[in-house]
Design a protein around this motif. Sequence first.
Motif, PDB file in Angstrom:
ATOM      1  N   MET A   1      19.585  18.161  35.326  1.00 56.89           N
ATOM      2  CA  MET A   1      20.315  16.889  35.426  1.00 56.89           C
ATOM      3  C   MET A   1      21.651  17.068  36.151  1.00 56.89           C
ATOM      4  SD  MET A   1      19.649  13.809  34.681  1.00 56.89           S
ATOM      5  CE  MET A   1      20.573  12.513  35.451  1.00 56.89           C
ATOM      6  N   ARG A   2      22.216  18.285  36.045  1.00 53.26           N
ATOM      7  CA  ARG A   2      23.513  18.487  36.689  1.00 53.26           C
ATOM      8  C   ARG A   2      23.410  18.382  38.212  1.00 53.26           C
ATOM      9  NH1 ARG A   2      25.897  23.350  32.798  1.00 53.26           N
ATOM     10  NH2 ARG A   2      25.287  22.320  30.854  1.00 53.26           N
ATOM     11  N   HIS A   3      22.277  18.824  38.752  1.00 46.23           N
ATOM     12  CA  HIS A   3      22.064  18.663  40.196  1.00 46.23           C
ATOM     13  C   HIS A   3      22.059  17.185  40.569  1.00 46.23           C
ATOM     14  CE1 HIS A   3      20.648  19.394  44.237  1.00 46.23           C
ATOM     15  NE2 HIS A   3      19.591  18.628  44.029  1.00 46.23           N
ATOM     16  N   GLN A   4      21.448  16.351  39.727  1.00 50.10           N
ATOM     17  CA  GLN A   4      21.415  14.910  39.967  1.00 50.10           C
ATOM     18  C   GLN A   4      22.828  14.323  39.909  1.00 50.10           C
ATOM     19  OE1 GLN A   4      18.539  12.103  40.170  1.00 50.10           O
ATOM     20  NE2 GLN A   4      20.468  11.872  41.270  1.00 50.10           N
ATOM     21  N   ILE A   5      23.614  14.757  38.931  1.00 49.91           N
ATOM     22  CA  ILE A   5      24.997  14.263  38.814  1.00 49.91           C
ATOM     23  C   ILE A   5      25.802  14.660  40.045  1.00 49.91           C
ATOM     24  CG2 ILE A   5      27.130  14.429  37.477  1.00 49.91           C
ATOM     25  CD1 ILE A   5      25.306  14.838  34.975  1.00 49.91           C
ATOM     26  N   ASN A   6      25.621  15.897  40.528  1.00 46.41           N
ATOM     27  CA  ASN A   6      26.306  16.322  41.750  1.00 46.41           C
ATOM     28  C   ASN A   6      25.907  15.452  42.936  1.00 46.41           C
ATOM     29  OD1 ASN A   6      27.779  18.422  40.616  1.00 46.41           O
ATOM     30  ND2 ASN A   6      26.184  19.957  40.987  1.00 46.41           N
ATOM     31  N   GLN A   7      24.633  15.101  43.010  1.00 46.05           N
ATOM     32  CA  GLN A   7      24.179  14.235  44.093  1.00 46.05           C
ATOM     33  C   GLN A   7      24.828  12.863  44.012  1.00 46.05           C
ATOM     34  OE1 GLN A   7      19.843  14.395  43.665  1.00 46.05           O
ATOM     35  NE2 GLN A   7      19.707  15.792  45.417  1.00 46.05           N
ATOM     36  N   TRP A   8      24.915  12.310  42.790  1.00 47.18           N
ATOM     37  CA  TRP A   8      25.587  11.024  42.615  1.00 47.18           C
ATOM     38  C   TRP A   8      27.038  11.102  43.083  1.00 47.18           C
ATOM     39  CZ3 TRP A   8      23.764  10.514  36.843  1.00 47.18           C
ATOM     40  CH2 TRP A   8      22.431  10.064  36.813  1.00 47.18           C
ATOM     41  N   ASP A  22      20.123   4.456  38.818  1.00 48.37           N
ATOM     42  CA  ASP A  22      21.025   5.592  38.627  1.00 48.37           C
ATOM     43  C   ASP A  22      21.965   5.324  37.452  1.00 48.37           C
ATOM     44  OD1 ASP A  22      20.035   7.019  40.834  1.00 48.37           O
ATOM     45  OD2 ASP A  22      21.448   6.054  42.213  1.00 48.37           O
ATOM     46  N   GLY A  23      22.513   4.113  37.427  1.00 51.33           N
ATOM     47  CA  GLY A  23      23.416   3.755  36.340  1.00 51.33           C
ATOM     48  C   GLY A  23      22.754   3.814  34.983  1.00 51.33           C
ATOM     49  N   LEU A  24      21.517   3.376  34.913  1.00 52.96           N
ATOM     50  CA  LEU A  24      20.800   3.398  33.645  1.00 52.96           C
ATOM     51  C   LEU A  24      20.586   4.838  33.176  1.00 52.96           C
ATOM     52  CD1 LEU A  24      19.503   1.507  31.571  1.00 52.96           C
ATOM     53  CD2 LEU A  24      17.354   1.733  32.832  1.00 52.96           C
ATOM     54  N   LYS A  25      20.312   5.734  34.102  1.00 50.95           N
ATOM     55  CA  LYS A  25      20.155   7.145  33.731  1.00 50.95           C
ATOM     56  C   LYS A  25      21.454   7.687  33.137  1.00 50.95           C
ATOM     57  CE  LYS A  25      16.655   8.160  37.252  1.00 50.95           C
ATOM     58  NZ  LYS A  25      16.385   8.875  38.544  1.00 50.95           N
ATOM     59  N   MET A  26      22.590   7.286  33.683  1.00 50.15           N
ATOM     60  CA  MET A  26      23.872   7.750  33.149  1.00 50.15           C
ATOM     61  C   MET A  26      24.049   7.363  31.683  1.00 50.15           C
ATOM     62  SD  MET A  26      26.472   6.822  36.254  1.00 50.15           S
ATOM     63  CE  MET A  26      26.046   7.247  37.938  1.00 50.15           C
ATOM     64  N   LEU A  27      23.615   6.163  31.345  1.00 47.52           N
ATOM     65  CA  LEU A  27      23.817   5.670  29.982  1.00 47.52           C
ATOM     66  C   LEU A  27      22.904   6.352  28.979  1.00 47.52           C
ATOM     67  CD1 LEU A  27      24.375   1.844  30.559  1.00 47.52           C
ATOM     68  CD2 LEU A  27      26.067   3.656  30.272  1.00 47.52           C
ATOM     69  N   HIS A  28      21.971   7.156  29.455  1.00 47.07           N
ATOM     70  CA  HIS A  28      21.097   7.905  28.555  1.00 47.07           C
ATOM     71  C   HIS A  28      21.511   9.368  28.409  1.00 47.07           C
ATOM     72  CE1 HIS A  28      18.165   4.519  29.145  1.00 47.07           C
ATOM     73  NE2 HIS A  28      17.903   4.822  27.885  1.00 47.07           N
ATOM     74  N   LEU A  29      22.536   9.803  29.141  1.00 49.40           N
ATOM     75  CA  LEU A  29      22.927  11.209  29.101  1.00 49.40           C
ATOM     76  C   LEU A  29      23.550  11.577  27.760  1.00 49.40           C
ATOM     77  CD1 LEU A  29      24.433  11.737  32.664  1.00 49.40           C
ATOM     78  CD2 LEU A  29      22.163  12.382  31.834  1.00 49.40           C
ATOM     79  N   GLU A  30      23.325  12.814  27.367  1.00 46.83           N
ATOM     80  CA  GLU A  30      23.874  13.323  26.115  1.00 46.83           C
ATOM     81  C   GLU A  30      24.342  14.761  26.308  1.00 46.83           C
ATOM     82  OE1 GLU A  30      20.860  12.967  23.150  1.00 46.83           O
ATOM     83  OE2 GLU A  30      21.106  10.792  22.932  1.00 46.83           O
ATOM     84  N   LEU A  34      26.292  14.931  29.564  1.00 50.22           N
ATOM     85  CA  LEU A  34      27.273  13.844  29.493  1.00 50.22           C
ATOM     86  C   LEU A  34      28.661  14.365  29.854  1.00 50.22           C
ATOM     87  CD1 LEU A  34      27.894  10.917  28.860  1.00 50.22           C
ATOM     88  CD2 LEU A  34      28.088  11.541  26.429  1.00 50.22           C
ATOM     89  N   ALA A  35      29.026  15.535  29.346  1.00 50.40           N
ATOM     90  CA  ALA A  35      30.315  16.125  29.690  1.00 50.40           C
ATOM     91  C   ALA A  35      30.413  16.379  31.194  1.00 50.40           C
ATOM     92  CB  ALA A  35      30.523  17.422  28.912  1.00 50.40           C
ATOM     93  N   TYR A  36      29.311  16.779  31.804  1.00 52.87           N
ATOM     94  CA  TYR A  36      29.281  17.016  33.245  1.00 52.87           C
ATOM     95  C   TYR A  36      29.480  15.702  34.009  1.00 52.87           C
ATOM     96  CZ  TYR A  36      28.090  19.958  37.254  1.00 52.87           C
ATOM     97  OH  TYR A  36      28.148  20.680  38.424  1.00 52.87           O
ATOM     98  N   LEU A  37      28.901  14.624  33.484  1.00 47.08           N
ATOM     99  CA  LEU A  37      29.122  13.299  34.080  1.00 47.08           C
ATOM    100  C   LEU A  37      30.593  12.920  34.015  1.00 47.08           C
ATOM    101  CD1 LEU A  37      27.662  10.690  35.246  1.00 47.08           C
ATOM    102  CD2 LEU A  37      27.858   9.794  32.916  1.00 47.08           C
ATOM    103  N   PHE A  38      31.238  13.192  32.871  1.00 45.91           N
ATOM    104  CA  PHE A  38      32.658  12.882  32.737  1.00 45.91           C
ATOM    105  C   PHE A  38      33.476  13.658  33.771  1.00 45.91           C
ATOM    106  CE2 PHE A  38      32.066  12.058  27.891  1.00 45.91           C
ATOM    107  CZ  PHE A  38      31.475  10.841  28.179  1.00 45.91           C
TER     108      PHE A  38
END
Length: 328
Positions: A1-8, A22-30, A34-38
């Motif tokens: 998932m971190r590769h996907q976050i980097n792509q975003w 993409d946004g919906l996937k973010m709201l499912h992260l844990e 999730l910390a990587y998204l932050f």
Amino acid sequence: MRHQINQWTDKVLSGGNLSAEDGLKMLHLEGADLAYLFAGAQLLREHFFGRKIALCSIINAKSGLCREDCAFCAQSAHHQAEAPIYPLKDVEEILAGARLAEQRGCRCYGIVTSGNRLQPGEEMDRILTAIREIRRTTSIRPSASLGFLDSATGAALAAAGCITYHHNLETARSFFHRICTTHDYEEAVETVRVAKAAGMAVCSGGIFGLGEDLRQRVELATTLRDLKVDSIPLNFLAPVPGTPLGNRRELTPMDCLRIIALFRYLLPDRRISVCGGRELNLREFQSWIFLAGASGVMVGNYLTRRGRELSDDLQLIEDAGLQYDGCP
């Protein structure tokens, strides 16, 4: 998932837009994802806004007896909530609030009135006079939140020196009928368009935890992006006894932080401020709002609730290694 976050993150930094999916996937992260998204959201905030956090404040200039039936609102005449009721404050009271906001380091000061609109006449003339005086005597950039706008009123506000018009959409179009029945969603959307056409910036966001699902949280974000609003206030439901949502509590601190990160990724170059309900819903995680991508915060009191002490919020910003926007 971190590769996907980097792509975003890379796509946004390159000027691209992320999709609703993409946004919906973010709201499912844990967890660690999730910390990587932050971390990505913080990178985006720093890219577009540096290390400065904008402060804004409001004055509840006219309170109570609103004929709209918004299910969360303490000021609706349809509900049994205990909210203050008083007519429009005089010019000096409004101006005094602006001076206090200036002393606190705020750049934006919002004049908020209950009801679905102000009609031409004495009340509107008082608002216009107050805006002129704020522009003449302070460094504040005045904002107004007066309900629905027509083109003539929008032009009058802009001519008086109103920099920003605030009008929340509140929630997604697909969920709005569950929250309000006394006006149509399109009326709020049209007010955003009228304000922009008048030459004012537009501050428009919503309130979360009303019962909307995750897809509807994304829907609100994409609607605001399509409307090209300039700043987005994010509110989290603080249930008010006597309203239809008086017993609803569904948000966790991580839910709130996911929402902030979602908006930073979908509207990366827009001011995103955390406003009402942060104390109740974020609890010990209030300081994380900046790590999740927030670039502003409302200080002082809200419409019908007391806010935190200013010193506590300034300490919050300092502890995060940031500066508020009024700093030299």
